[in-house]
Design a protein around this motif. Structure first.
Motif, mmCIF file in Angstrom:
data_model
loop_
_atom_site.group_PDB
_atom_site.id
_atom_site.type_symbol
_atom_site.label_atom_id
_atom_site.label_comp_id
_atom_site.label_asym_id
_atom_site.label_seq_id
_atom_site.Cartn_x
_atom_site.Cartn_y
_atom_site.Cartn_z
ATOM 1 N N LEU A 9 -2.925 -7.300 8.393
ATOM 2 C CA LEU A 9 -3.139 -6.198 7.448
ATOM 3 C C LEU A 9 -2.645 -4.887 8.057
ATOM 4 O O LEU A 9 -3.054 -4.492 9.147
ATOM 5 C CB LEU A 9 -4.625 -6.079 7.100
ATOM 6 N N LYS A 10 -1.759 -4.233 7.331
ATOM 7 C CA LYS A 10 -1.274 -2.905 7.725
ATOM 8 C C LYS A 10 -1.503 -1.957 6.563
ATOM 9 O O LYS A 10 -1.187 -2.279 5.409
ATOM 10 C CB LYS A 10 0.216 -2.948 8.072
ATOM 11 N N VAL A 11 -2.076 -0.794 6.856
ATOM 12 C CA VAL A 11 -2.333 0.216 5.826
ATOM 13 C C VAL A 11 -1.784 1.544 6.314
ATOM 14 O O VAL A 11 -2.017 1.936 7.466
ATOM 15 C CB VAL A 11 -3.854 0.352 5.541
ATOM 16 N N TRP A 12 -1.054 2.221 5.440
ATOM 17 C CA TRP A 12 -0.484 3.504 5.840
ATOM 18 C C TRP A 12 -0.423 4.474 4.665
ATOM 19 O O TRP A 12 -0.491 4.079 3.504
ATOM 20 C CB TRP A 12 0.912 3.306 6.435
ATOM 21 N N ASP A 13 -0.287 5.756 5.009
ATOM 22 C CA ASP A 13 -0.163 6.825 4.026
ATOM 23 C C ASP A 13 1.325 7.034 3.751
ATOM 24 O O ASP A 13 2.071 7.454 4.646
ATOM 25 C CB ASP A 13 -0.793 8.109 4.580
ATOM 26 N N PRO A 22 -2.834 -0.497 11.881
ATOM 27 C CA PRO A 22 -1.524 -1.034 12.268
ATOM 28 C C PRO A 22 -1.367 -2.542 12.075
ATOM 29 O O PRO A 22 -0.318 -3.007 11.636
ATOM 30 C CB PRO A 22 -1.402 -0.650 13.746
ATOM 31 N N ASP A 23 -2.395 -3.313 12.407
ATOM 32 C CA ASP A 23 -2.244 -4.772 12.314
ATOM 33 C C ASP A 23 -3.601 -5.440 12.560
ATOM 34 O O ASP A 23 -3.974 -5.698 13.694
ATOM 35 C CB ASP A 23 -1.226 -5.266 13.348
ATOM 36 N N SER A 24 -4.331 -5.747 11.480
ATOM 37 C CA SER A 24 -5.660 -6.351 11.612
ATOM 38 C C SER A 24 -5.667 -7.778 11.083
ATOM 39 O O SER A 24 -5.085 -8.057 10.031
ATOM 40 C CB SER A 24 -6.708 -5.533 10.850
#
Length: 273
Positions: A9-13, A22-24
């Motif tokens: 999982l990567k989440v960004w604005d 970054p990487d879960s």
């Protein structure tokens, strides 16, 4: 097979380019409770919103989120809406934010239950009345006809737990559900979450910075710092044999707070959490 698998999982604005997670990767076992802990801004709530696909505008995500083997990341928004509530039920930090302030509580509950089950008004009233009584809400019909601002934070949390009892979701995600409550209300609401797991047989992700609550309710604990998972283990191991310095810091801070509280109250400081 775990009931939920989150991979890469990567989440960004997308506006600022800032990477929030970054990487879960982690798993949730069937009928277990996974607590996610960490300081404010560590990525706990962002992780939950990613699972629900409920990010604010401009927040993007990639990675795989498998619920019972089905990849939620590949579903259309229409199909994802069918999962929310019935399969994935989220209970927010502030009960006030979960309800439309212009409508009485019963309107929100009816819309949710009609969408998922197509029940009649009478059926919904009967089922909600029973569920609300089971979470110790007095005069449930009267409560259904009140506006959100007319109820306390603890009562609103109980209403949401009652709704989860009726929905019987596979997973309940509770995002800091006791933060806005006083100590007595916190204890009572945590007890209701424990009963919810027992009655529905659901799995649970419990977000909290309160390690006392975590120790009481969780089977496993995932520790986050600056968007990254730094440690994951069963609850007993986290509290007695933590490997990461940050985890040990969180636990020691909890112990110090307990000792200080006991000293103020005239008791004997204890090494227990």
């Amino acid at each position: 097979m775990p009931i939920l698998e989150v991979t890469n999982l990567k989440v960004w604005d997308s506006i600022t380019g800032r990477v929030i997670i970054p990487d879960s990767s982690f798993q949730l076992k069937k009928e277990s409770c996974l607590a996610i802990v960490g300081e404010s801004g560590s990525g706990k709530s962002v992780t939950c919103r990613a699972i629900m696909r409920l990010h604010k505008a401009g927040i993007c995500q990639t990675g795989d989120i498998l619920l019972k083997g089905e990849n939620l990341s590949e579903l259309s928004e229409k199909n994802m809406r069918k999962k929310r509530g019935k399969q994935l039920c989220m209970i927010m930090q502030s009960g006030m934010r979960a309800f439309d302030p212009t409508c009485v509580i019963g309107v929100h509950l009816k819309e949710t239950l009609v969408q998922h089950f197509g029940w009649s008004h009478a059926e919904i009233t009967t089922k909600m009345k029973h569920a609300m009584e089971s979470v110790l809400l007095k005069n449930p019909i009267e409560v259904l006809n009140k506006y959100p601002h007319q109820l306390s934070g603890g009562m609103l949390q109980r209403v949401m737990i009652a709704l989860a009892l009726v929905l019987e979701p596979a997973i309940v995600i509770a995002d800091e559900p006791t933060t806005a409550l006083d100590t007595i209300a916190q204890y009572e609401v945590v007890e209701q979450f424990i009963r919810l797991r027992e009655n529905v047989g659901c799995s649970m992700i419990f977000i909290s910075h309160d390690l006392g609550v975590v120790q009481k309710i969780a089977d496993e604990v995932l520790v986050m710092k600056a968007g990254e998972i730094v440690e994951k283990a069963d609850t007993k191991t986290i509290f007695t044999e933590a490997q990461h310095d940050y985890t040990r810091h969180l636990v020691s801070a909890k112990l110090a707070l307990n000792h200080h509280f006991n000293k103020i109250m005239g008791g004997v400081g204890s090494a227990e959490c």
